[in-house]
Design an enzyme around this catalytic site. Structure first.
Site, PDB file in Angstrom:
ATOM      1  N   HIS A  19       0.854  -1.188   0.000  1.00  8.70           N
ATOM      2  CA  HIS A  19       0.000   0.000   0.000  1.00  8.70           C
ATOM      3  C   HIS A  19       0.886   1.233   0.000  1.00  8.70           C
ATOM      4  O   HIS A  19       1.954   1.216   0.611  1.00  8.70           O
ATOM      5  CB  HIS A  19      -0.899   0.000   1.242  1.00  8.70           C
ATOM      6  CG  HIS A  19      -2.060   0.927   1.118  1.00  8.70           C
ATOM      7  ND1 HIS A  19      -1.968   2.251   1.439  1.00  8.70           N
ATOM      8  CD2 HIS A  19      -3.314   0.722   0.679  1.00  8.70           C
ATOM      9  CE1 HIS A  19      -3.130   2.818   1.214  1.00  8.70           C
ATOM     10  NE2 HIS A  19      -3.962   1.922   0.742  1.00  8.70           N
TER      11      HIS A  19
ATOM     12  N   ASP B   8      -7.925  -5.534   0.231  1.00 10.43           N
ATOM     13  CA  ASP B   8      -8.428  -6.387  -0.846  1.00 10.43           C
ATOM     14  C   ASP B   8      -8.045  -7.847  -0.707  1.00 10.43           C
ATOM     15  O   ASP B   8      -8.528  -8.686  -1.463  1.00 10.43           O
ATOM     16  CB  ASP B   8      -7.925  -5.867  -2.198  1.00 10.43           C
ATOM     17  CG  ASP B   8      -8.586  -4.561  -2.548  1.00 10.43           C
ATOM     18  OD1 ASP B   8      -9.783  -4.439  -2.276  1.00 10.43           O
ATOM     19  OD2 ASP B   8      -7.903  -3.665  -3.056  1.00 10.43           O
TER      20      ASP B   8
HETATM   21  N1  ACO Z   1       4.135  -7.471  -4.807  1.00 13.41           N
HETATM   22  C1  ACO Z   1       5.475  -7.480  -4.985  1.00 13.41           C
HETATM   23  N2  ACO Z   1       6.264  -6.407  -4.828  1.00 13.41           N
HETATM   24  C2  ACO Z   1       5.666  -5.275  -4.477  1.00 13.41           C
HETATM   25  C3  ACO Z   1       4.263  -5.176  -4.266  1.00 13.41           C
HETATM   26  C4  ACO Z   1       3.503  -6.345  -4.434  1.00 13.41           C
HETATM   27  N3  ACO Z   1       2.172  -6.322  -4.260  1.00 13.41           N
HETATM   28  N4  ACO Z   1       3.935  -3.911  -3.919  1.00 13.41           N
HETATM   29  C5  ACO Z   1       5.091  -3.229  -3.916  1.00 13.41           C
HETATM   30  N5  ACO Z   1       6.133  -4.053  -4.239  1.00 13.41           N
HETATM   31  C6  ACO Z   1       7.567  -3.704  -4.271  1.00 13.41           C
HETATM   32  C7  ACO Z   1       7.931  -2.902  -5.504  1.00 13.41           C
HETATM   33  O1  ACO Z   1       8.355  -3.742  -6.551  1.00 13.41           O
HETATM   34  C8  ACO Z   1       9.029  -2.028  -4.969  1.00 13.41           C
HETATM   35  O2  ACO Z   1      10.208  -2.812  -4.852  1.00 13.41           O
HETATM   36  P1  ACO Z   1      11.663  -2.136  -5.124  1.00 13.41           P
HETATM   37  O3  ACO Z   1      11.828  -1.103  -4.047  1.00 13.41           O
HETATM   38  O4  ACO Z   1      12.626  -3.269  -5.023  1.00 13.41           O
HETATM   39  O5  ACO Z   1      11.599  -1.542  -6.493  1.00 13.41           O
HETATM   40  C9  ACO Z   1       8.602  -1.716  -3.537  1.00 13.41           C
HETATM   41  O6  ACO Z   1       7.792  -2.834  -3.154  1.00 13.41           O
HETATM   42  C10 ACO Z   1       7.803  -0.424  -3.412  1.00 13.41           C
HETATM   43  O7  ACO Z   1       6.727  -0.498  -4.339  1.00 13.41           O
HETATM   44  P2  ACO Z   1       6.070   0.746  -5.080  1.00 13.41           P
HETATM   45  O8  ACO Z   1       5.474   0.269  -6.373  1.00 13.41           O
HETATM   46  O9  ACO Z   1       7.049   1.890  -5.118  1.00 13.41           O
HETATM   47  O10 ACO Z   1       4.940   1.111  -4.050  1.00 13.41           O
HETATM   48  P3  ACO Z   1       3.720   2.060  -4.350  1.00 13.41           P
HETATM   49  O11 ACO Z   1       3.446   2.772  -3.089  1.00 13.41           O
HETATM   50  O12 ACO Z   1       3.960   2.902  -5.549  1.00 13.41           O
HETATM   51  O13 ACO Z   1       2.557   1.047  -4.735  1.00 13.41           O
HETATM   52  C11 ACO Z   1       0.685  -0.369  -4.618  1.00 13.41           C
HETATM   53  C12 ACO Z   1       1.511   0.714  -3.893  1.00 13.41           C
HETATM   54  C13 ACO Z   1       0.282   0.140  -6.008  1.00 13.41           C
HETATM   55  C14 ACO Z   1      -0.589  -0.632  -3.827  1.00 13.41           C
HETATM   56  C15 ACO Z   1       1.534  -1.652  -4.737  1.00 13.41           C
HETATM   57  O14 ACO Z   1       1.911  -2.115  -3.450  1.00 13.41           O
HETATM   58  C16 ACO Z   1       0.810  -2.759  -5.513  1.00 13.41           C
HETATM   59  O15 ACO Z   1       0.863  -2.769  -6.754  1.00 13.41           O
HETATM   60  N6  ACO Z   1       0.124  -3.708  -4.794  1.00 13.41           N
HETATM   61  C17 ACO Z   1      -0.632  -4.742  -5.456  1.00 13.41           C
HETATM   62  C18 ACO Z   1      -1.960  -4.194  -5.922  1.00 13.41           C
HETATM   63  C19 ACO Z   1      -2.923  -3.971  -4.770  1.00 13.41           C
HETATM   64  O16 ACO Z   1      -3.123  -4.833  -3.919  1.00 13.41           O
HETATM   65  N7  ACO Z   1      -3.546  -2.796  -4.795  1.00 13.41           N
HETATM   66  C20 ACO Z   1      -4.586  -2.441  -3.800  1.00 13.41           C
HETATM   67  C21 ACO Z   1      -4.125  -1.281  -2.975  1.00 13.41           C
HETATM   68  S1  ACO Z   1      -5.303  -0.919  -1.734  1.00 13.41           S
HETATM   69  C22 ACO Z   1      -6.557  -0.155  -2.565  1.00 13.41           C
HETATM   70  O17 ACO Z   1      -6.403   0.519  -3.534  1.00 13.41           O
HETATM   71  C23 ACO Z   1      -7.837  -0.381  -2.013  1.00 13.41           C
END
Ligand code: ACO
Length: 435
Positions: free
Chosen positions: A311, A369
């Site tokens: 998140h 979720d």
């Molecule tokens: N699975 C694997 N790796 C992940 C995930 C994940 N679900 N989420 C983040 N990471 C990793 C990224 O690859 C990144 O790694 P790095 O530092 O080695 O490059 C690090 O964690 C940080 O990730 P970001 O993408 O910079 O985090 P951001 O805050 O931009 O993204 C998000 C947040 C979009 C929710 C992300 O965690 C994601 O895509 N999760 C899966 C989708 C999801 O469940 N979304 C629902 C969110 S809650 C809602 O909207 C109700």
């Protein structure tokens, strides 16, 4: 509306010695915020913050999140208390008006919502224009936007009474619009709302009743569904809410602002994640395949993410995920589902991920979720409806945020700047002189 300042400041200096002193503003709780409004005037520079991860776009009194501690407050009240003791409509009143209603206000509000749940009959004909296999998010995005063509007597955003009626209309009609999107997709007749039912019950009725046979509402499932709506009602300045605010900053009516919010919510990184979680669990198939799947998630080249994890704000367990997990057990127990392979898979996946250094070091925890899809599937909702249910609940938050913005005299049109990295000025080259 204005934030308070304790007189602290942040001094920014450029090479060459020019400095700007930026006032720090205090919220009620949470970190201080540097007010950069005069930065460009003083130093001629803008700030660069893709994804707005470090930028407060507004002052708000509605929802507070402490992502490190896993805290979520609606108007100051912890989400755990509201989920346990309140109802979705009471929470809607709270989010819209700032305080919990007294008995009379509660009754008036519920009456107001329940008596706006029919949609203009001509809206029905919109549905026939869609393919039967259209995604229901595409359908509701269009129909909600089209409400602005039907309710012209609540489009004057400067009129508080218009705003009040528009809130009733959006909150009341969303379940009808959503349930009809489902009915259309399965070729069943549309069911009209019933005023003798509560909000969640009415939606279940419109989803599952058919003319020859009314759906028998199970109070445990209706309560669980109501709780899911509470958990999704607002979440401060997330992508879809910011979309609603940005659209609303131009002065446009709330129906199309909410439609824009629905569009933004649809994405798999946002509200579409609950649908994606279920698809992911189905693809993994069995506990034996988790290891290979986790290896894929950790491989940056695979493009695979663990859906329902991570998140932007929570760097701890999403408090909504805990309530969702508890609700999941209650629903499965009520339905007599003793062994749900998807739940077993989800729990094992969660356990492994919470112990794995990849997730631990990045502070990736289950979000709201992760469990919601399992509950909704057990309740009979098709996967394509999951994000629609989220949109129904979030309509309250979107409206509350839109209303707060419209009522804030300091509100301006939203207009971010950019760091331009394209070609510098150059002269037009006639076609016959191009290489
Ligand atoms: N699975 C694997 N790796 C992940 C995930 C994940 N679900 N989420 C983040 N990471 C990793 C990224 O690859 C990144 O790694 P790095 O530092 O080695 O490059 C690090 O964690 C940080 O990730 P970001 O993408 O910079 O985090 P951001 O805050 O931009 O993204 C998000 C947040 C979009 C929710 C992300 O965690 C994601 O895509 N999760 C899966 C989708 C999801 O469940 N979304 C629902 C969110 S809650 C809602 O909207 C109700």
């Amino acid at each position: 509306m204005s934030g308070s300042s304790t007189g602290g400041s942040l001094t920014v200096s450029l090479e060459g010695g020019r400095t700007a002193t930026l006032p720090l503003q205090d919220g009620t709780i949470g970190p201080q915020v540097a007010d950069i409004r005069k930065l460009h005037d003083q130093l001629g520079v803008f700030t660069y913050d893709p994804g707005y991860g470090n930028t407060a776009s507004c002052l708000s009194r509605i929802t507070y999140i402490d992502g490190d501690k896993g805290v979520l407050l609606y108007r100051g009240y912890p989400i755990e208390q509201l989920a346990e003791k309140s109802t979705f409509l009471e929470v809607a009143y709270l989010l819209l008006n700032g305080e919990l209603p007294n008995a009379e206000q509660k009754q008036d509000f519920e009456h107001g919502v329940l008596h706006h749940n029919m949609v203009h009959e001509q809206i029905r004909s919109f549905y026939n224009g869609f393919r039967r296999d259209a995604h229901p998010m595409a359908v509701i995005c269009s129909v909600v936007g089209a409400m602005s063509a039907f309710y012209s007597d609540s489009l004057d955003i400067t009129n508080p009474e218009h705003r009040r009626i528009a809130a009733f209309r959006l909150i009341a009609k969303l379940p009808t619009i959503a349930a009809w999107a489902y009915k259309y997709s399965v070729g069943e007749p549309f069911m009209y709302p019933r005023n003798d039912l509560g909000y969640a019950e009415n939606f279940l009725h419109m989803m599952y009743s058919v003319p020859p046979e009314a759906y028998r509402i199970n109070p445990v499932l209706a309560r669980a569904f109501d709780r899911i709506l509470i958990l999704h009602a607002d979440h401060e300045q997330n992508a879809s809410t910011s979309t609603v605010r940005l659209a609303g900053s131009t002065g446009v009516n709330p129906f199309v602002c909410v439609s824009a919010g629905i569009a933004s919510l649809w994405g798999p990184a946002h509200g579409g994640a609950n649908e994606a979680v279920l698809k992911m669990l189905t693809q993994i198939g069995s506990v034996a395949n988790i290891k290979d799947f986790i290896a894929k998630v950790k491989d940056k080249n695979s493009g695979v993410r663990l859906m329902g994890f991570g998140h932007r704000v929570y760097k701890n367990y999403d408090p909504r995920a805990k309530i969702m997990q508890k609700t999941c057990y209650e629903v499965l127990q009520e339905l007599g589902i003793k062994d749900d392979p998807l739940l077993d898979l989800a729990m094992e996946l969660e356990k492994i991920a919470l112990e794995d250094d990849y997730f631990v070091s990045r502070k990736l925890y289950p979000n709201v979720d992760f469990y919601s899809g399992i509950i909704l599937k057990a309740m009979g909702f098709p996967t394509s409806m999951f994000t629609v249910l989220f949109a129904m609940a979030r309509t309250v938050g979107w409206f509350a945020q839109w209303k707060e913005q419209v009522e804030d005299p300091a509100q301006r049109i939203g207009r971010p700047r950019q760091l331009y990295i394209g070609a510098p000025r150059r002269d037009y080259v006639p076609l016959d002189q191009r290489g």
